[in-house]
Motif scaffolding. Sequence first.
Motif, PDB file in Angstrom:
ATOM      1  N   MET A   1       0.722  -1.053  -0.005  1.00 34.37           N
ATOM      2  CA  MET A   1      -0.056  -0.190   0.103  1.00 34.37           C
ATOM      3  C   MET A   1       0.922   1.314  -0.044  1.00 34.37           C
ATOM      4  N   GLY A   2       0.410   2.234  -0.915  1.00 32.34           N
ATOM      5  CA  GLY A   2       1.228   3.483  -0.867  1.00 32.34           C
ATOM      6  C   GLY A   2       1.108   4.444   0.470  1.00 32.34           C
ATOM      7  N   LYS A   3       1.905   5.386   0.425  1.00 36.71           N
ATOM      8  CA  LYS A   3       1.716   6.135   1.595  1.00 36.71           C
ATOM      9  C   LYS A   3       2.216   7.672   1.112  1.00 36.71           C
ATOM     10  N   PHE A   4       1.751   8.710   1.929  1.00 36.98           N
ATOM     11  CA  PHE A   4       2.081   9.952   1.587  1.00 36.98           C
ATOM     12  C   PHE A   4       3.044  10.424   2.656  1.00 36.98           C
ATOM     13  N   VAL A   5       4.036  10.996   2.369  1.00 43.14           N
ATOM     14  CA  VAL A   5       4.943  11.383   3.769  1.00 43.14           C
ATOM     15  C   VAL A   5       5.112  12.649   3.369  1.00 43.14           C
ATOM     16  N   ILE A   6       4.862  13.716   4.666  1.00 37.64           N
ATOM     17  CA  ILE A   6       4.909  14.896   4.947  1.00 37.64           C
ATOM     18  C   ILE A   6       6.291  15.434   5.573  1.00 37.64           C
ATOM     19  N   THR A   7       7.301  16.082   4.906  1.00 36.93           N
ATOM     20  CA  THR A   7       8.398  16.658   5.564  1.00 36.93           C
ATOM     21  C   THR A   7       8.468  17.927   5.606  1.00 36.93           C
ATOM     22  N   LYS A   8       9.459  18.564   6.466  1.00 33.33           N
ATOM     23  CA  LYS A   8       9.602  19.966   6.549  1.00 33.33           C
ATOM     24  C   LYS A   8      10.999  20.201   5.719  1.00 33.33           C
ATOM     25  N   ARG A   9      10.988  21.247   4.918  1.00 34.49           N
ATOM     26  CA  ARG A   9      12.443  21.836   4.142  1.00 34.49           C
ATOM     27  C   ARG A   9      13.210  22.444   5.071  1.00 34.49           C
ATOM     28  N   SER A  10      14.627  22.640   4.605  1.00 31.64           N
ATOM     29  CA  SER A  10      15.345  23.415   5.591  1.00 31.64           C
ATOM     30  C   SER A  10      14.725  24.961   5.788  1.00 31.64           C
ATOM     31  N   ASN A  11      14.033  25.213   4.477  1.00 36.07           N
ATOM     32  CA  ASN A  11      13.574  26.816   4.590  1.00 36.07           C
ATOM     33  C   ASN A  11      12.309  26.972   5.280  1.00 36.07           C
ATOM     34  N   GLY A  12      11.979  25.896   6.045  1.00 39.93           N
ATOM     35  CA  GLY A  12      10.654  26.030   7.104  1.00 39.93           C
ATOM     36  C   GLY A  12       9.359  25.666   6.034  1.00 39.93           C
ATOM     37  N   GLU A  13       9.499  25.339   4.724  1.00 40.51           N
ATOM     38  CA  GLU A  13       8.290  24.928   4.006  1.00 40.51           C
ATOM     39  C   GLU A  13       7.968  23.498   4.257  1.00 40.51           C
ATOM     40  N   PHE A  14       6.803  23.056   4.006  1.00 34.66           N
ATOM     41  CA  PHE A  14       6.435  21.606   4.030  1.00 34.66           C
ATOM     42  C   PHE A  14       6.228  21.019   2.615  1.00 34.66           C
ATOM     43  N   GLN A  15       6.349  19.992   2.475  1.00 34.10           N
ATOM     44  CA  GLN A  15       6.372  19.096   1.359  1.00 34.10           C
ATOM     45  C   GLN A  15       5.660  17.937   1.596  1.00 34.10           C
ATOM     46  N   PHE A  16       5.196  17.020   0.481  1.00 32.08           N
ATOM     47  CA  PHE A  16       4.845  15.927   0.671  1.00 32.08           C
ATOM     48  C   PHE A  16       5.318  14.957  -0.728  1.00 32.08           C
ATOM     49  N   SER A  17       5.528  13.723  -0.391  1.00 34.28           N
ATOM     50  CA  SER A  17       5.744  12.640  -1.519  1.00 34.28           C
ATOM     51  C   SER A  17       4.953  11.716  -1.375  1.00 34.28           C
ATOM     52  N   LEU A  18       4.605  10.910  -2.638  1.00 35.50           N
ATOM     53  CA  LEU A  18       3.616   9.801  -2.662  1.00 35.50           C
ATOM     54  C   LEU A  18       4.691   8.981  -2.926  1.00 35.50           C
ATOM     55  N   LYS A  19       4.632   7.798  -2.010  1.00 32.90           N
ATOM     56  CA  LYS A  19       5.235   6.674  -2.173  1.00 32.90           C
ATOM     57  C   LYS A  19       4.743   5.248  -2.591  1.00 32.90           C
ATOM     58  N   ALA A  20       5.167   4.443  -3.372  1.00 30.62           N
ATOM     59  CA  ALA A  20       4.521   3.394  -3.839  1.00 30.62           C
ATOM     60  C   ALA A  20       4.676   2.309  -2.794  1.00 30.62           C
ATOM     61  N   GLY A  21       4.025   0.922  -2.717  1.00 28.18           N
ATOM     62  CA  GLY A  21       4.007   0.122  -1.537  1.00 28.18           C
ATOM     63  C   GLY A  21       5.879  -0.359  -1.445  1.00 28.18           C
ATOM     64  N   ASN A  22       6.622  -0.442  -2.366  1.00 23.85           N
ATOM     65  CA  ASN A  22       8.083  -0.687  -2.423  1.00 23.85           C
ATOM     66  C   ASN A  22       8.695   0.517  -2.114  1.00 23.85           C
ATOM     67  N   GLY A  23       8.170   1.587  -1.788  1.00 24.18           N
ATOM     68  CA  GLY A  23       8.957   2.838  -0.839  1.00 24.18           C
ATOM     69  C   GLY A  23       9.548   3.510  -1.992  1.00 24.18           C
ATOM     70  N   GLN A  24       9.280   3.568  -3.286  1.00 19.40           N
ATOM     71  CA  GLN A  24       9.565   4.249  -4.248  1.00 19.40           C
ATOM     72  C   GLN A  24       8.867   5.595  -4.464  1.00 19.40           C
ATOM     73  N   GLU A  25       9.356   6.864  -4.454  1.00 17.42           N
ATOM     74  CA  GLU A  25       8.548   7.775  -4.679  1.00 17.42           C
ATOM     75  C   GLU A  25       8.109   7.867  -6.128  1.00 17.42           C
ATOM     76  N   ILE A  26       6.698   8.173  -6.205  1.00 18.25           N
ATOM     77  CA  ILE A  26       6.346   8.196  -7.583  1.00 18.25           C
ATOM     78  C   ILE A  26       5.650   9.802  -7.545  1.00 18.25           C
ATOM     79  N   LEU A  27       5.644  10.473  -6.918  1.00 20.58           N
ATOM     80  CA  LEU A  27       4.858  11.936  -6.933  1.00 20.58           C
ATOM     81  C   LEU A  27       5.597  12.871  -5.623  1.00 20.58           C
TER      82      LEU A  27
END
Length: 110
Positions: A1-27
């Motif tokens: 199952m995929g998951k969205f991972v929310i992180t914080k950049r060094s400049n304070g902005e937030f971003q997300f990535s969508l990872k496939a079940g195998n952990g590969q970033e797809i978006l």
Amino acid sequence: MGKFVITKRSNGEFQFSLKAGNGQEILASEGYKTKDACENGVASVKRNSQDESKFDLKKSKNDKFYFNLKATNGQIIGTSEMYETEAACKSGIESVRKNAPDALIEDKSN
């Protein structure tokens, strides 16, 4: 199952990535000023990923393929990695369509 991972950049902005079940970033998203805006971006990906017309397949200057996922207002809400072939890029789109709707959210921004 995929998951969205929310992180914080060094400049304070937030971003997300969508990872496939195998952990590969797809978006990957752009940067957001607030976590709420980032979470709204995740919700927008979940909604818009089910509409094929929201995917925009592109070819870069170095002849690699990638895609953007757009919101209803036309704004880009996520961009893929670069792919060697158009077929691989289309597989990436299918992976987003399959993984996004039920993906869990993992918040690593703290």
